[in-house]
Design a protein around this motif. Structure first.
Motif, short mmCIF file in Angstrom:
data_model
loop_
_atom_site.label_atom_id
_atom_site.label_comp_id
_atom_site.label_asym_id
_atom_site.label_seq_id
_atom_site.Cartn_x
_atom_site.Cartn_y
_atom_site.Cartn_z
N TYR A 251 4.11 0.83 61.27
CA TYR A 251 4.40 -0.36 61.15
C TYR A 251 4.00 -0.92 62.29
O TYR A 251 4.28 -1.34 63.12
CB TYR A 251 5.79 -0.71 60.20
CG TYR A 251 6.60 -1.46 61.20
CD1 TYR A 251 6.26 -2.36 59.67
CD2 TYR A 251 7.89 -2.81 62.50
CE1 TYR A 251 6.96 -4.26 59.96
CE2 TYR A 251 8.27 -2.97 61.91
CZ TYR A 251 8.08 -4.58 61.13
OH TYR A 251 9.02 -5.14 61.10
N CYS A 276 7.28 -9.10 57.90
CA CYS A 276 8.28 -8.25 57.42
C CYS A 276 9.48 -8.97 57.45
O CYS A 276 10.34 -9.35 57.64
CB CYS A 276 9.06 -6.95 58.21
SG CYS A 276 10.16 -6.29 57.64
N ILE A 277 9.29 -9.12 55.63
CA ILE A 277 10.73 -9.67 55.34
C ILE A 277 11.62 -9.17 54.49
O ILE A 277 12.65 -9.22 53.14
CB ILE A 277 9.79 -10.78 53.12
CG1 ILE A 277 9.16 -9.58 52.41
CG2 ILE A 277 8.88 -11.72 54.20
CD1 ILE A 277 9.17 -9.95 50.89
N SER A 278 11.94 -7.70 55.44
CA SER A 278 13.44 -6.77 54.84
C SER A 278 13.84 -6.71 53.66
O SER A 278 14.37 -6.88 52.94
CB SER A 278 14.25 -7.61 55.79
OG SER A 278 14.44 -7.78 56.56
N CYS A 279 12.59 -6.73 52.55
CA CYS A 279 12.20 -6.32 51.27
C CYS A 279 13.14 -4.66 50.75
O CYS A 279 13.35 -4.65 49.95
CB CYS A 279 11.16 -6.63 50.67
SG CYS A 279 9.57 -5.47 51.27
N HIS A 280 12.72 -3.63 52.21
CA HIS A 280 13.30 -2.52 52.27
C HIS A 280 12.27 -1.96 50.65
O HIS A 280 12.67 -0.09 51.15
CB HIS A 280 14.54 -2.75 51.64
CG HIS A 280 15.45 -1.60 52.70
ND1 HIS A 280 16.13 -0.15 52.13
CD2 HIS A 280 16.36 -1.38 53.48
CE1 HIS A 280 16.41 0.36 52.61
NE2 HIS A 280 16.71 -0.13 53.70
N GLN A 281 11.22 -2.26 50.67
CA GLN A 281 10.41 -2.19 49.65
C GLN A 281 9.58 -0.26 50.36
O GLN A 281 9.65 0.88 50.08
CB GLN A 281 8.88 -2.14 49.18
CG GLN A 281 9.60 -3.17 48.61
CD GLN A 281 10.59 -2.81 46.78
OE1 GLN A 281 9.37 -2.07 46.18
NE2 GLN A 281 12.02 -3.16 46.91
N CYS A 282 9.51 -0.20 51.55
CA CYS A 282 9.34 0.43 52.29
C CYS A 282 9.87 2.13 52.44
O CYS A 282 9.62 2.98 52.61
CB CYS A 282 7.66 0.58 54.00
SG CYS A 282 9.21 -0.74 54.60
N ARG A 293 9.38 1.94 60.03
CA ARG A 293 9.88 0.47 61.08
C ARG A 293 10.69 0.86 61.91
O ARG A 293 10.32 0.07 63.20
CB ARG A 293 10.67 -0.91 60.21
CG ARG A 293 9.56 -1.85 59.03
CD ARG A 293 10.41 -2.09 57.88
NE ARG A 293 11.86 -2.11 57.37
CZ ARG A 293 13.04 -2.60 57.05
NH1 ARG A 293 13.00 -3.72 57.47
NH2 ARG A 293 13.68 -2.62 57.16
N CYS A 310 4.27 -1.65 51.59
CA CYS A 310 4.40 -3.08 51.86
C CYS A 310 2.76 -3.59 51.18
O CYS A 310 2.96 -4.89 50.88
CB CYS A 310 4.24 -2.58 52.96
SG CYS A 310 4.40 -3.94 54.46
N MET A 314 2.95 -7.77 50.77
CA MET A 314 2.22 -8.44 51.79
C MET A 314 1.35 -9.64 51.03
O MET A 314 1.09 -11.03 50.87
CB MET A 314 1.37 -8.31 53.06
CG MET A 314 2.04 -7.55 53.60
SD MET A 314 3.12 -8.96 54.49
CE MET A 314 4.57 -8.97 53.92
N LEU A 323 0.60 -4.59 57.01
CA LEU A 323 1.52 -5.02 58.30
C LEU A 323 2.08 -2.97 58.16
O LEU A 323 2.45 -3.24 59.09
CB LEU A 323 2.91 -5.08 57.57
CG LEU A 323 4.15 -5.64 58.38
CD1 LEU A 323 3.72 -5.91 59.96
CD2 LEU A 323 5.27 -6.25 57.44
N ILE A 324 1.48 -2.25 57.07
CA ILE A 324 1.93 -1.08 57.60
C ILE A 324 0.80 -0.36 57.24
O ILE A 324 -0.12 -0.59 56.34
CB ILE A 324 3.84 -0.09 56.47
CG1 ILE A 324 4.42 -0.80 57.17
CG2 ILE A 324 3.22 1.44 57.04
CD1 ILE A 324 5.62 -0.37 56.16
S1 SF4 Z 1 8.34 -3.51 52.58
FE1 SF4 Z 1 6.37 -4.59 54.70
S2 SF4 Z 1 7.74 -6.35 54.52
FE2 SF4 Z 1 9.17 -5.10 53.36
S3 SF4 Z 1 10.69 -4.17 54.86
FE3 SF4 Z 1 9.07 -3.00 54.65
S4 SF4 Z 1 7.70 -3.48 56.52
FE4 SF4 Z 1 8.53 -5.06 55.48
#
Ligand code: SF4
Ligand code: SF4
Length: 476
Positions: A251, A276-282, A293, A310, A314, A323-324
């Motif tokens: 990350y 990073c929008i803290s969407c938690h998808q990763c 992260r 991610c 993005m 980003l990752i």
């Molecule tokens: S998927 Fe990307 S944007 Fe979303 S929390 Fe993870 S690092 Fe952040």
């Protein structure tokens, strides 16, 4: 690996206590059951294709023959090993050992430079878990949220049908995998024979088959990612194999921090927010239950599911992908693109040399092995015509699956070889013993012990060369 960067102090000051435990065990030491989201994306598609290829190869493996021998057979019961159609005997143990040592060094160096890519993309455990069993689970029980709901629901007809059918399919697949596994140990012909003749004649084979089936079922139905974090020695070595220059799924905390939810029309840069929008998808897609992260962690198999997740986010918010991404910690920290450093180039050269050694050791191993020793208790004999003879015992091992007719010739110096008995023929995968005389002219003997070099030929092709000693009178 600890992240280092002066500009990310806040990030670094975050609680690092997650490193003290593994992500799938709670404070009471109980297992945290994972419900990873079904991953989608370009890399996941590549992984699917590769999995199909490897599964097809694993199934076809026992049936692929090279000169009548399987491509791979590891019969530890009869101590018979076949690699790329070449039979390795206990006498070849030194080659086996060298290949194993070279292979371990290869794995170590490969991981230091290129990270744990094997685990996520090539390892049979991951391939069967993620591309077969997990897919069946998604198909029967639905994606992660549906599975959580199903597991939390009380027992009803729908749950019984879904759970029963899933476990029946899992057990059936485990049985198939156990058969594939056993065919690499016993050989497909022998396994077929055991199955055709039935359990009444081969109860042991049935027990072994059911034992392996139960083991595979246990791994894929229950134990799952614990294999990678708690059992696999390669997984446990990651902490010492990886360093800040290794390529890993990482990350980009410099770009991503400070993370924060995306709000409509906000100027994130002005607010000091990262990408990073803290969407938690990763985290949701991670089959190992970790948050990438937090930095590189022991559990990460480099499966790249979080990268796909991610990248999708993005793209949807109009930011560049990556980003990752696969990169080194040093590159992320110094904001420089990954470069092939002299160390990486040196390791890569060593890897190539090791690969060549492994291939040569396997490819150029001789088809026969000869031992030629003077018959114990017999000195030399004086012959008419001013000649001296020595009597020898010859033992030959045929490592191929064809009968070989051997012709032995003396390579060094003068002299002749006289076989006692008929032609020397070694049966396929068998041994042959005979005796022979080496006869030298007395005038050609200058010392008590003379080394004689010989070679064994099949027609005009040299299969093996070896040395023996000849003794004779020094003073005529
Ligand atoms: S998927 Fe990307 S944007 Fe979303 S929390 Fe993870 S690092 Fe952040
Ligand atoms: S962190 Fe990413 S690459 Fe590592 S195991 Fe989880 S999803 Fe796979």
């Amino acid at each position: 690996m600890v992240l280092e960067n002066k500009n990310t102090d806040l990030y670094l000051e975050e609680d690092q206590s997650y490193r003290d435990t593994i992500s799938t065990v709670d404070k009471e030491g109980k297992r945290i059951w994972l419900y990873p989201k079904n991953p989608k994306g370009k890399l996941t598609n590549y992984r699917k294709l590769l999995s199909v290829f490897f599964i097809a190869l694993m199934i076809a493996g026992p049936f692929i023959k090279i000169q009548g021998e399987p491509i791979l057979l590891l019969n530890i019961i009869e101590r018979k090993f076949i690699i790329f159609g070449k039979i390795f005997w206990p006498q070849d143990f030194h080659i086996f050992l060298l290949v194993m040592i070279a292979f371990v060094i290869f794995i170590g160096l490969f991981t230091v430079v290129y990270g744990r890519v094997f685990c996520g993309w090539v390892c049979p455990q991951t391939i069967f878990m993620e591309s077969v069993f997990r897919k069946i689970e998604y198909w029967i029980e639905g994606d992660w949220k549906a599975r959580i709901t199903l597991d939390k629901s009380s027992m009803n007809a729908n749950k019984i049908i879904k759970k029963t059918s899933k476990h029946l399919i899992f057990f059936g697949l485990s049985f198939i995998i156990a058969n594939i596994f056993l065919s690499y140990i016993l050989g497909v012909e022998k396994l077929t024979k055991l199955v055709v003749e039935g359990p009444s004649e081969h109860a042991g084979a049935l027990i072994a088959l059911l034992g392996f089936t139960a083991a595979f079922y246990g791994v894929y139905a229950r134990f799952r990612e614990q294999v990678c974090t708690t059992v696999c020695p390669y997984g446990r070595l990651q902490g010492v194999l990886l360093d800040k220059n290794s390529l890993v799924v990482i990350y980009d905390y410099i770009r991503g921090e400070t993370r924060g939810r995306l709000k409509p029309k906000e100027d994130r840069a002005a607010l000091g927010k990262g990408d990073c929008i803290s969407c938690h998808q990763c985290v949701d897609v991670c089959p190992m239950g970790i948050d990438i992260r937090n930095g590189t962690q022991l559990e990460c198999t480099n499966c790249t599911a979080c990268m796909d997740a991610c990248n999708h986010i993005m793209t949807s918010i109009g930011k560049p992908q990556g980003l990752i991404r696969i990169d080194s910690e040093a590159s992320v920290c110094e904001k420089k693109p990954f470069k092939f450093t002299p160390r990486i180039i040196a390791y890569t050269i060593v890897l190539m040399i090791l690969s060549s050694i492994i291939i040569s050791l396997l490819a150029f191993r001789s088809d026969i092995e000869t031992t030629m020793l003077r018959t114990p208790g017999v000195l030399f004999q004086r012959l008419p015509n001013n000649e001296i003879s020595n009597l020898y015992n010859i033992k030959m091992i045929n490592k191929t699956n064809r009968e070989i007719k051997i012709d032995i010739k003396i390579l060094s110096g003068k002299g002749k070889l006289k076989l006692i008995g008929n032609d020397l023929v070694i049966p396929s995968q068998g041994t042959a013993q005979t005796s022979a005389f080496i006869i030298l002219d007395k005038n050609d003997i200058n010392q008590f012990k003379t080394d004689i070099k010989l070679a064994a030929y099949e027609e005009s092709k040299e299969l093996d060369n070896f040395t023996t000693t000849f003794i004779g009178p020094i003073n005529n």
